[in-house]
Design a protein around this motif. Structure first.
Motif, PDB file in Angstrom:
ATOM      1  N   ALA A  72       0.824  -1.198   0.000  1.00 42.24           N
ATOM      2  CA  ALA A  72       0.000   0.000   0.000  1.00 42.24           C
ATOM      3  C   ALA A  72       0.865   1.258   0.000  1.00 42.24           C
ATOM      4  O   ALA A  72       1.888   1.324   0.686  1.00 42.24           O
ATOM      5  CB  ALA A  72      -0.925   0.001   1.216  1.00 42.24           C
ATOM      6  N   LYS A  73       0.450   2.230  -0.768  1.00 47.61           N
ATOM      7  CA  LYS A  73       1.141   3.511  -0.827  1.00 47.61           C
ATOM      8  C   LYS A  73       0.732   4.367   0.369  1.00 47.61           C
ATOM      9  O   LYS A  73      -0.455   4.548   0.658  1.00 47.61           O
ATOM     10  CB  LYS A  73       0.782   4.230  -2.125  1.00 47.61           C
ATOM     11  CG  LYS A  73       1.329   5.639  -2.235  1.00 47.61           C
ATOM     12  CD  LYS A  73       0.774   6.326  -3.466  1.00 47.61           C
ATOM     13  CE  LYS A  73       1.179   7.790  -3.519  1.00 47.61           C
ATOM     14  NZ  LYS A  73       0.545   8.482  -4.672  1.00 47.61           N
ATOM     15  N   THR A  74       1.720   4.913   1.082  1.00 48.44           N
ATOM     16  CA  THR A  74       1.436   5.807   2.198  1.00 48.44           C
ATOM     17  C   THR A  74       2.116   7.147   1.977  1.00 48.44           C
ATOM     18  O   THR A  74       3.032   7.268   1.152  1.00 48.44           O
ATOM     19  CB  THR A  74       1.921   5.213   3.538  1.00 48.44           C
ATOM     20  OG1 THR A  74       3.354   5.067   3.492  1.00 48.44           O
ATOM     21  CG2 THR A  74       1.273   3.862   3.805  1.00 48.44           C
ATOM     22  N   LYS A  75       1.658   8.148   2.713  1.00 46.81           N
ATOM     23  CA  LYS A  75       2.274   9.476   2.695  1.00 46.81           C
ATOM     24  C   LYS A  75       2.570   9.869   4.133  1.00 46.81           C
ATOM     25  O   LYS A  75       1.833   9.495   5.049  1.00 46.81           O
ATOM     26  CB  LYS A  75       1.341  10.504   2.049  1.00 46.81           C
ATOM     27  CG  LYS A  75       1.042  10.239   0.584  1.00 46.81           C
ATOM     28  CD  LYS A  75       0.098  11.271   0.000  1.00 46.81           C
ATOM     29  CE  LYS A  75       0.730  12.641  -0.108  1.00 46.81           C
ATOM     30  NZ  LYS A  75      -0.145  13.609  -0.825  1.00 46.81           N
ATOM     31  N   ASP A  94      -1.201  18.004   8.925  1.00 47.14           N
ATOM     32  CA  ASP A  94      -1.857  17.095   9.866  1.00 47.14           C
ATOM     33  C   ASP A  94      -1.738  17.556  11.311  1.00 47.14           C
ATOM     34  O   ASP A  94      -2.643  17.307  12.120  1.00 47.14           O
ATOM     35  CB  ASP A  94      -1.227  15.698   9.756  1.00 47.14           C
ATOM     36  CG  ASP A  94      -1.307  15.143   8.357  1.00 47.14           C
ATOM     37  OD1 ASP A  94      -2.380  14.635   7.982  1.00 47.14           O
ATOM     38  OD2 ASP A  94      -0.292  15.218   7.631  1.00 47.14           O
ATOM     39  N   ASN A  95      -0.605  18.176  11.647  1.00 44.46           N
ATOM     40  CA  ASN A  95      -0.298  18.481  13.041  1.00 44.46           C
ATOM     41  C   ASN A  95       0.115  19.939  13.183  1.00 44.46           C
ATOM     42  O   ASN A  95       1.074  20.376  12.536  1.00 44.46           O
ATOM     43  CB  ASN A  95       0.823  17.570  13.542  1.00 44.46           C
ATOM     44  CG  ASN A  95       0.494  16.100  13.342  1.00 44.46           C
ATOM     45  OD1 ASN A  95      -0.500  15.607  13.860  1.00 44.46           O
ATOM     46  ND2 ASN A  95       1.325  15.396  12.563  1.00 44.46           N
ATOM     47  N   ARG A 144       0.278   9.435   7.196  1.00 45.24           N
ATOM     48  CA  ARG A 144      -1.004  10.153   7.206  1.00 45.24           C
ATOM     49  C   ARG A 144      -2.137   9.155   7.363  1.00 45.24           C
ATOM     50  O   ARG A 144      -2.100   8.048   6.838  1.00 45.24           O
ATOM     51  CB  ARG A 144      -1.242  10.899   5.891  1.00 45.24           C
ATOM     52  CG  ARG A 144      -0.393  12.101   5.636  1.00 45.24           C
ATOM     53  CD  ARG A 144      -1.077  13.012   4.609  1.00 45.24           C
ATOM     54  NE  ARG A 144      -1.906  14.003   5.284  1.00 45.24           N
ATOM     55  CZ  ARG A 144      -2.930  14.635   4.726  1.00 45.24           C
ATOM     56  NH1 ARG A 144      -3.303  14.335   3.488  1.00 45.24           N
ATOM     57  NH2 ARG A 144      -3.607  15.540   5.398  1.00 45.24           N
ATOM     58  N   ARG A 145      -3.159   9.579   8.064  1.00 44.35           N
ATOM     59  CA  ARG A 145      -4.368   8.777   8.183  1.00 44.35           C
ATOM     60  C   ARG A 145      -5.464   9.373   7.305  1.00 44.35           C
ATOM     61  O   ARG A 145      -5.529  10.591   7.121  1.00 44.35           O
ATOM     62  CB  ARG A 145      -4.830   8.718   9.637  1.00 44.35           C
ATOM     63  CG  ARG A 145      -3.882   7.960  10.556  1.00 44.35           C
ATOM     64  CD  ARG A 145      -4.479   7.835  11.941  1.00 44.35           C
ATOM     65  NE  ARG A 145      -4.610   9.144  12.570  1.00 44.35           N
ATOM     66  CZ  ARG A 145      -3.756   9.641  13.443  1.00 44.35           C
ATOM     67  NH1 ARG A 145      -2.684   8.935  13.784  1.00 44.35           N
ATOM     68  NH2 ARG A 145      -3.941  10.830  13.983  1.00 44.35           N
ATOM     69  N   GLU A 191     -13.795   3.576   7.003  1.00 43.54           N
ATOM     70  CA  GLU A 191     -12.683   2.926   7.683  1.00 43.54           C
ATOM     71  C   GLU A 191     -11.527   3.920   7.784  1.00 43.54           C
ATOM     72  O   GLU A 191     -11.385   4.814   6.957  1.00 43.54           O
ATOM     73  CB  GLU A 191     -12.231   1.672   6.937  1.00 43.54           C
ATOM     74  CG  GLU A 191     -11.630   1.942   5.567  1.00 43.54           C
ATOM     75  CD  GLU A 191     -11.124   0.679   4.881  1.00 43.54           C
ATOM     76  OE1 GLU A 191     -11.277  -0.409   5.462  1.00 43.54           O
ATOM     77  OE2 GLU A 191     -10.573   0.788   3.761  1.00 43.54           O
ATOM     78  N   ILE A 192     -10.715   3.753   8.814  1.00 45.32           N
ATOM     79  CA  ILE A 192      -9.500   4.534   8.962  1.00 45.32           C
ATOM     80  C   ILE A 192      -8.369   3.783   8.278  1.00 45.32           C
ATOM     81  O   ILE A 192      -8.175   2.586   8.524  1.00 45.32           O
ATOM     82  CB  ILE A 192      -9.145   4.763  10.441  1.00 45.32           C
ATOM     83  CG1 ILE A 192     -10.333   5.375  11.191  1.00 45.32           C
ATOM     84  CG2 ILE A 192      -7.909   5.644  10.555  1.00 45.32           C
ATOM     85  CD1 ILE A 192     -10.746   6.729  10.701  1.00 45.32           C
ATOM     86  N   THR A 193      -7.641   4.458   7.410  1.00 42.78           N
ATOM     87  CA  THR A 193      -6.584   3.795   6.659  1.00 42.78           C
ATOM     88  C   THR A 193      -5.369   4.716   6.516  1.00 42.78           C
ATOM     89  O   THR A 193      -5.502   5.939   6.593  1.00 42.78           O
ATOM     90  CB  THR A 193      -7.088   3.396   5.253  1.00 42.78           C
ATOM     91  OG1 THR A 193      -6.040   2.757   4.526  1.00 42.78           O
ATOM     92  CG2 THR A 193      -7.551   4.613   4.461  1.00 42.78           C
ATOM     93  N   THR A 194      -4.221   4.136   6.331  1.00 44.17           N
ATOM     94  CA  THR A 194      -3.019   4.908   6.005  1.00 44.17           C
ATOM     95  C   THR A 194      -2.676   4.771   4.521  1.00 44.17           C
ATOM     96  O   THR A 194      -1.681   5.339   4.073  1.00 44.17           O
ATOM     97  CB  THR A 194      -1.815   4.441   6.846  1.00 44.17           C
ATOM     98  OG1 THR A 194      -1.591   3.046   6.621  1.00 44.17           O
ATOM     99  CG2 THR A 194      -2.056   4.689   8.334  1.00 44.17           C
TER     100      THR A 194
END
Length: 322
Positions: A2-5, A101-102, A138-139, A292-295
């Motif tokens: 899976a691709k994440t950021k 995000d933060n 990232r979520r 759903e929560i996913t990264t």
């Protein structure tokens, strides 16, 4: 795989000041970097100064306390009755569009500064501070089935889509606005160019009634597209031909970011506003099987062509903000 950021924050702190569109008071605001998984926190620095700070309010759906002419978040616990921050939607839209995000946001008043009535000044602040990637993914909130709130010819809907699509339609009786529609892909670079500069708008005829209940006291042609007798009063006109619907989309992007993560899905708004957008957020969160929560980052979709931009006039008339 899976691709994440990576999650993102600012490289350094940065400040601005401006009037509150409803209170009319001068507000000082500072953006600060924050650690991974902090989220978006508004800090009322004018409260409890003896302890070196004020009430922290996490910008989440559970904190939203009012949606009259803007989105207002409220603290819990000791400061629950007096610690609020209103009209956060333009800042939230800028954070969503810039994928922040933060962040901790200091404000010394119960309202963020309206600046020019759009998200563009906040986007520029973020760019000046610089963006820093962080060591956590990232979520996202992936929509699994449609959820909608509808009634009185209004609609706010989220549905599955492998991207971050926003669509909006409005219909006003005045020919100064009329029927308008726009669609963008938030995950592209469209937000800054095609949405961020769209300003809040309102009708001069509504101003006195709003001011009598403590609203719109800081509204002027510096920060609002003013409409009177079916005409736009701002000397230099509009920044986009369809600036009104683009601002409504800007509001929706900010309103949905209180979900605590960007949405992977398609949002559709028809004559929607802050209240209906918040109802949609609450409805989604009340149906755990709808998301759903996913990264895993969203797929890439086709961008909407850019609109022509421009600069807005600065005068001293007033209008009630949308």
């Amino acid at each position: 795989m899976a691709k994440t950021k990576p999650q993102q924050t600012l490289k350094t702190s940065i400040s601005c000041a401006g009037v509150g569109v409803h209170t009319g008071a001068m507000v000082n605001m500072t953006f600060h970097p924050a650690a991974p998984n902090t989220g978006i926190v508004f800090r009322r620095t004018d409260l409890d100064p003896s302890s070196g700070g004020g009430a922290d309010i996490l910008a989440l759906a559970s904190s939203v306390g009012d949606t009259q002419l803007g989105t207002t978040i409220c603290a819990s616990g000791e400061f629950a009755t007096k610690a609020t921050v209103s009209t956060i939607e333009h800042v939230m839209a800028a954070l969503a569009g810039c994928e922040i995000d933060n962040i901790i946001i200091d404000v010394d008043a119960p309202e963020v500064p309206v600046m020019d009535g759009s998200s563009a000044p906040f986007v520029r602040l973020i760019e000046c501070a610089g963006v820093e990637q962080q060591g956590a993914p990232r979520r996202y909130i992936r929509i699994l089935r449609p959820v909608e709130i509808a009634g009185d010819k209004k609609l706010a809907r989220l549905e599955p889509y492998d991207g971050q699509a926003f669509e909006f339609e409005i219909d006003f009786a005045t020919p100064a606005i009329g029927q308008q529609a726009v669609a963008i892909e938030l995950g592209s670079d469209c937000f800054k160019k095609d949405i961020s500069e769209a300003r809040t708008f309102g009708f001069v005829e509504d101003v006195e009634a709003l001011r009598s209940i403590g609203l719109a006291r800081g509204s002027s042609l510096d920060n609002t597209v003013a409409i009177e007798n079916d005409e736009i009063l701002n000397e230099d006109g509009l920044r986009y031909d369809d600036e009104f619907v683009r601002h409504k989309m800007l509001d929706a992007i900010g309103d949905l970011y209180v979900l605590g993560a960007s949405v992977i899905g398609r949002y559709r708004g028809v004559r929607s506003g802050h209240a209906l957008n918040n109802q949609l957020v609450q409805a989604l969160l009340s149906e755990p099987d709808a998301f759903e929560i996913t990264t895993e980052a969203p797929g890439t979709s086709v961008q909407v062509p850019a609109a022509a931009g421009g600069s807005a006039g600065v005068l001293s008339a007033v209008a009630a903000p949308a």
